[in-house]
Scaffold this active site. Structure first.
Site, PDB file in Angstrom:
ATOM      1  N   LYS A   1       0.845  -1.205   0.000  1.00  0.00           N
ATOM      2  CA  LYS A   1       0.000   0.000   0.000  1.00  0.00           C
ATOM      3  C   LYS A   1       0.874   1.245   0.000  1.00  0.00           C
ATOM      4  CE  LYS A   1      -3.791  -2.570   1.894  1.00  0.00           C
ATOM      5  NZ  LYS A   1      -4.524  -3.085   3.049  1.00  0.00           N
TER       6      LYS A   1
ATOM      7  N   GLN B   1      -4.955  -1.922   9.148  1.00  0.00           N
ATOM      8  CA  GLN B   1      -4.704  -3.227   8.533  1.00  0.00           C
ATOM      9  C   GLN B   1      -5.262  -4.338   9.427  1.00  0.00           C
ATOM     10  OE1 GLN B   1      -3.267  -3.694   5.411  1.00  0.00           O
ATOM     11  NE2 GLN B   1      -3.957  -5.783   5.742  1.00  0.00           N
TER      12      GLN B   1
ATOM     13  N   ASP C   1     -11.416   1.964   3.205  1.00  0.00           N
ATOM     14  CA  ASP C   1     -11.567   0.506   3.028  1.00  0.00           C
ATOM     15  C   ASP C   1     -13.033   0.124   2.786  1.00  0.00           C
ATOM     16  OD1 ASP C   1      -9.437  -1.216   2.876  1.00  0.00           O
ATOM     17  OD2 ASP C   1      -9.144  -1.396   5.046  1.00  0.00           O
TER      18      ASP C   1
END
Ligand code: NAP
Length: 287
Positions: free
Chosen positions: A52, A96, A119
């Site tokens: 990322k 994460q 997300d």
């Protein structure tokens, strides 16, 4: 032989489009920033976080990395999210997953401002998707819609079968196919006669986490087959939920693993960050 859909090439095109947009925004004095939080040392998470960061560097998005120790308390993590929610120079926040045992993932996801939920996992984002309101879309299913569109495969009026009903892939994917006017069936481990259901599909999306379980018998000749799986085969090589060799002989189009859906997820995350920056900037101007 099926058309092999090159997800890597499509994701590269999207990242180049994002790079262009980031440059344009930057020229208007609007930088784009993503905050990435990792807790603990899970090796797979470290790989994902590094990928990322690399994609941010490529597209010109500024990334702020917060790597917290395994024994971080939940309150400390929630405090950090609270601070990032308040910061005007932070457009997107990503935690994460998975988090270390003992942390409440739902509470952590819910702490992220829906305006910065790049997300697309916050219940408000999920609800917006469900009722057709604007909101951030989860990156993997959104990436699959891009793959279909950019490969000339339109779900409208087609029989779409989604195998798998997880919150991050199966359910949002089914909703997005419905939004694209597909006729959608969601199958799962309790589906009776999965082969019969699966063979109805013009567009078959598979996210079961079971290596190579979808063989040619599950596939209608000419169908588009999208393989979300990231599994290991008997030789420990990366493979999908679809038996690629067998199914590519009968499908009309198919995504490989690796190089299919996988690279799209990060490209769509970058796209969501740009969208967050645009939306926040427009809201600021309105206020
Ligand atoms: P998950 O949460 O484990 O869900 C798996 C789903 O598949 C469940 O709904 C389960 O049904 C269903 N299923 C399992 N075995 C089945 C069977 N034999 N027949 C029919 N349905 C079956 O997995 P996930 O998080 O959705 O991930 C699925 C796969 O996608 C994994 O390989 C994962 O690594 C991969 N993935 C890839 C990306 C990417 O970026 N490419 C992103 C996310 C996930 P029940 O609900 O009845 O248990």
């Amino acid at each position: 032989m099926a058309q092999i859909i090159d997800g890597k090439a499509i994701s590269q095109t999207i990242k180049d489009e994002v790079k262009q947009e980031v440059q344009e925004l930057s020229a208007q004095g609007i930088p784009v920033t993503l905050a990435v939080i990792q807790v603990g040392e899970d090796p797979a998470s470290t790989v994902y976080v590094n990928n990322k960061k690399k994609a941010c560097a490529y597209t010109g998005i500024r990334s702020l990395a917060y790597h917290l120790p395994e024994n971080t308390g939940q309150d400390e993590l929630l405090d950090l999210i609270g601070q990032l929610n308040e910061r005007e120079d932070v457009n997107g926040i990503l935690v994460q997953l998975p988090l270390p045992a003992g942390m409440d993932e739902d509470a952590v996801i819910e702490a992220i401002s829906p305006k910065k939920d790049v997300d697309g996992f916050h219940p408000q984002s999920v609800g917006a998707l469900c009722i057709g309101k604007p909101g951030f879309l989860p990156c993997t299913p959104a990436g699959i819609i891009e793959i279909l569109k950019r490969s000339g495969i339109d779900p409208a009026g087609k029989e779409c079968v989604m195998i798998g009903r997880s919150n991050i892939v199966g359910k949002p994917m089914a909703l997005l196919l419905l939004r694209e006017n597909g006729t959608v069936t969601v199958a799962h481990s309790r589906t009776a006669d999965l082969k019969e259901v699966s063979r109805r599909a013009d567009i078959l999306v598979v996210a079961t986490g079971k290596a190579k379980m979808i063989t040619a018998e599950y596939v209608k000749p000419g169908a588009a087959v999208i393989d979300v799986g990231m599994d290991r085969d008997e030789n420990n090589r990366l493979c999908g939920d679809v038996d690629f060799e067998a199914v590519s002989g009968i499908a009309g189009a198919i995504t490989p693993v690796p190089g299919g859906v996988g690279p799209m997820t990060i490209a769509m995350l970058m796209k969501n960050c740009v969208r967050a920056a645009r939306m926040q900037n427009a809201a600021e101007k309105d206020s």
